[in-house]
Scaffold this active site. Sequence first.
Site, PDB file in Angstrom:
ATOM      1  N   LYS A  54       0.829  -1.217   0.000  1.00 21.11           N
ATOM      2  CA  LYS A  54       0.000   0.000   0.000  1.00 21.11           C
ATOM      3  C   LYS A  54       0.860   1.261   0.000  1.00 21.11           C
ATOM      4  CE  LYS A  54      -4.307  -0.781   2.273  1.00 21.11           C
ATOM      5  NZ  LYS A  54      -4.618  -1.201   3.587  1.00 21.11           N
ATOM      6  N   ARG A  55       1.941   1.169   0.719  1.00 20.23           N
ATOM      7  CA  ARG A  55       2.874   2.277   0.835  1.00 20.23           C
ATOM      8  C   ARG A  55       3.368   2.771  -0.533  1.00 20.23           C
ATOM      9  NH1 ARG A  55       8.300   1.330   2.038  1.00 20.23           N
ATOM     10  NH2 ARG A  55       8.077  -0.919   2.250  1.00 20.23           N
TER      11      ARG A  55
END
Length: 280
Positions: free
Chosen positions: A242-243
Amino acid sequence: MTTIRTRFAPSPTGLLHIGNARAALFNFLFARHHGGEFLLRIEDTDRERSTQQAVDVIFDGLAWMGITADETPVFQSTRQPRHTEVALELLEKGLAYKCYCTPEELKQMREDAMANGKPPRYNGMWRDRDPSEAPAGAPYAVRIKAPREGETVIEDLVQGEVRVANAELDDMIILRSDGTPTYQHAVVVDDHDMDITHVIRGDDHLTNTFRQAMIYRAMGWDLPRFAHLPLIHGPDGAKLSKRHGAQSVVEFRDEAICRKPVQLPAASGLGPWRCGNPVP
Ligand code: GLU
């Protein structure tokens, strides 16, 4: 001839992103190529972290990509009685044992190992101890007896021959003290029972494979063939997450990034390609 059977086994703890979708695609296409079968197993044993939204994204995302399972999807959480049954069988055969270590003892064990420059592993404290020494009514975990000599060799279809000295493996837990199976145990029992012939997954699972091999061997089951795929990484070299802005697969659909519908030839066996969006 054995029918090739592959599976995609996502955990619904995060939303299906392209890294996961890629693993699904390899499994699906490999099965199709060999006239085999592709199965879907939702690994929802972590009840706290699994969400219905993540399950929905798996089904919607795979459907959008045209990746369809050949059998009814299996929810791993429904198979707990079977996971327990196999653990009990290993206990009965003396290939697993009850470990009564307290969390404090385990913490101490890790600290001692690290102080001696060793990796933090379980030291086999209850492996050969007489069960009569067990504290009455105390909770216990079930651990598999890891082989202590020799080595485990995996002929990986992508990575080639990969080997590990068995002394590197410790007596891992297969059933926790609350009776739930660990991932390592559940995945082996399910892959065996689902007649999976080829396990195609990210190479972050390679070390798990050596541990899982212990359970196959203890049960006298044939190992499937393994193919560990290099992962998709972010620009910083870390596993896609997600980062890095890894989107869920359905977000791509919803953002209308595929605009041109393409009709695949019927002979491809993939069915008509479809795009979830109106053609501009
Ligand atoms: N459920 C595991 C995961 O999502 C995959 C298990 C496997 O492919 O063996 O990472």
